[in-house]
Design an enzyme around this catalytic site. Structure first.
Site, PDB file in Angstrom:
ATOM      1  N   ASN A  41       0.823  -1.206   0.000  1.00 22.92           N
ATOM      2  CA  ASN A  41       0.000   0.000   0.000  1.00 22.92           C
ATOM      3  C   ASN A  41       0.862   1.263   0.000  1.00 22.92           C
ATOM      4  OD1 ASN A  41      -2.097   1.903   0.392  1.00 22.92           O
ATOM      5  ND2 ASN A  41      -3.295   0.410   1.529  1.00 22.92           N
ATOM      6  N   ASP A  42       1.387   1.627   1.161  1.00 24.90           N
ATOM      7  CA  ASP A  42       2.111   2.892   1.290  1.00 24.90           C
ATOM      8  C   ASP A  42       3.336   2.965   0.383  1.00 24.90           C
ATOM      9  OD1 ASP A  42       0.298   3.681   3.316  1.00 24.90           O
ATOM     10  OD2 ASP A  42       1.441   2.527   4.782  1.00 24.90           O
TER      11      ASP A  42
END
Length: 461
Positions: A387-388
């Site tokens: 994700n990040d």
């Protein structure tokens, strides 16, 4: 006997260093671990041969209890829980050092019979070891989700309290060095350091946990080296310095990979599974979804596919299914590589360990600096639970908490497929702009199940 002990220590040190060299790659990691373990065994034997060694029953009892607890725990732990185990085992080392420092205080009558530099080393070990132990327990609790992953802080009072606790621990240590033989002071040193360990890690969010684990590992190594100096045990000094130095280097590298300074990480406040509500107009932005059949067709007609693994892959235990998918693509003449971000997952090297477990060839594991230039020639980037580390906001949004963090440049690919359970945010607690990119298609569901479905579709093509 003294000469024999010296020779055994030299052999142990050589094996430590040679074993550490083996840990630089998945192919040699297992062998490196065994070599270092043999070295530690030799160091233990050399220590037990030291003249004046006694209490053999207690030593044997400790070895047996440690083996009965440690071996089953290490063998049964799931790969998804490996970061928690690393944090916990690392903390136990720091706790052991703190307790040894307390014993040394008692047996030396408040260090009255010891040179001052040995007292300083022992008290330093007590403070750092206690911080490492209690901080590691908090890291374990956050990773195990016993504690909230979000930062837990006292806001403006947080840093002043940390300073007071540090000064209290150091002040009591100075009083002891100055000649005070009051055991309560030693207890206060350990308590103040313990509370400081708790207060330092509680405000740190889940996004920074990989760096925290590495930092606490370095703390444990430094405390062990200091205690080795106090005990005049050469093996403990060398082993502690190796752990402390390697942990410090790794912490620095990971902090750079996140574009964050170590003091900023220790100050806390960044990252958490429920830390920040998604910003912007998330509901108003369209998301394009896809199915396993379409994803399989898209990859089957590609010439180059890059898999981007993240913690979602670890949770789903999808690494073996991913390996099977890659093999099917390779039989069709498609090039498959894996993009590894330094802080993907919950501990240093988490993705490398998972993929090595699935027998992914080491040559296919590409670090961020190496793979980013290849995304422009990539037909499909398959993001599995990352994700990040793929969020374009790190480059485009100066207001984002991850702005400036180096990311995997998946948006340069011709198309992106994201495997994810839902639209929930990652550890940093922010929305991922990648999900709304026109070239991105979302394949919702459990990663292992989704990859398995893609595999079945590929077999029919």
């Amino acid at each position: 006997m003294t000469s024999l002990i010296g020779v055994l220590y030299i052999i142990a040190f050589a094996l430590f260093i040679y074993g550490l060299m083996g840990l630089t790659g998945p192919r040699t990691a297992v062998r490196g671990n065994w070599i270092a373990a043999v070295g530690m065994g030799i160091a233990v034997v050399a220590t037990l041969l030291t003249p004046g060694m006694s209490n053999w029953l207690l030593i044997a009892l400790g070895v047996v209890l440690g083996a009965l607890i440690g071996v089953p725990a290490a063998r049964k732990v799931k790969m998804t829980a490996m970061p928690q185990m690393v944090a916990l085992f690392n903390g136990v080392g720091g706790g052991a050092v703190a307790l040894i420092a307390w014993v040394e205080f008692r047996t030396s009558h408040g260090y009255a019979d010891e040179p001052r530099y040995l007292a300083i080393a022992s008290l330093f070990a007590a403070i750092v070891g206690s911080i490492s132990f209690w901080g590691s327990l908090i890291a374990f609790g956050k990773l195990q989700e016993i504690l909230p992953g979000r930062p837990i802080t006292l806001r403006k009072a947080q840093q002043p309290l940390n300073i007071v606790l540090l000064l209290a621990a150091v002040g009591c240590a100075i009083a002891i060095i100055s000649g005070a033989e009051i055991e309560l002071l030693m207890i206060l040193v350990l308590i103040a350091a313990a509370v400081l360990g708790l207060m330092v890690v509680l405000p740190i969010g889940g996004a920074d946990m990989p760096v925290v684990i590495s930092l606490l590992n370095a703390f444990t190594g430094l405390s062990a080296a200091a205690m080795g100096l106090a005990l005049q045990n050469t093996a403990l000094i060398v082993a502690g310095m190796i752990v402390g130095a390697s942990g410090s280097i790794l912490t620095n590298l990971m902090a750079k990979a996140m574009n964050r300074s170590i003091p900023a990480i220790v100050a806390g406040g960044f990252g958490g599974t429920t830390a920040i509500a998604a910003t912007g107009t998330k509901e108003a932005r369209p998301v394009r979804s896809t199915g396993a059949a379409d994803a399989a067709i898209q990859m089957a007609y590609a010439s180059k596919v890059v898999v981007v693994p993240g913690y979602g892959m670890a949770v789903a235990q999808a690494q073996h299914a991913v390996r099977e998918m890659a093999q099917l693509l390779e039989t069709k003449g498609i090039t498959v590589n894996y993009a590894i971000h330094p802080v993907a997952g919950r501990m240093p090297g988490h993705m490398n360990v998972l993929l090595a477990e699935a027998d992914v060839p080491y040559e296919q594991l590409k670090e961020m600096d190496e793979i980013n230039s290849e995304f422009a020639q990539t037909d499909v980037a398959l993001v599995i639970g990352a994700n990040d580390v793929t969020n374009p906001a790190a480059r485009s949004d100066p207001n984002s908490p991850i702005y400036g963090m180096p990311i995997l440049d998946v948006t340069a690919s011709r198309s992106v497929i994201v495997l994810k359970r839902s639209m929930n945010s990652g550890f940093a607690g922010i929305d991922n702009d990648l999900f709304y990119d026109p070239k991105t298609a979302m394949l919702f569901g459990d990663a292992k199940t989704s990859v398995g479905e893609i595999v079945e579709e590929l077999k029919t093509l």
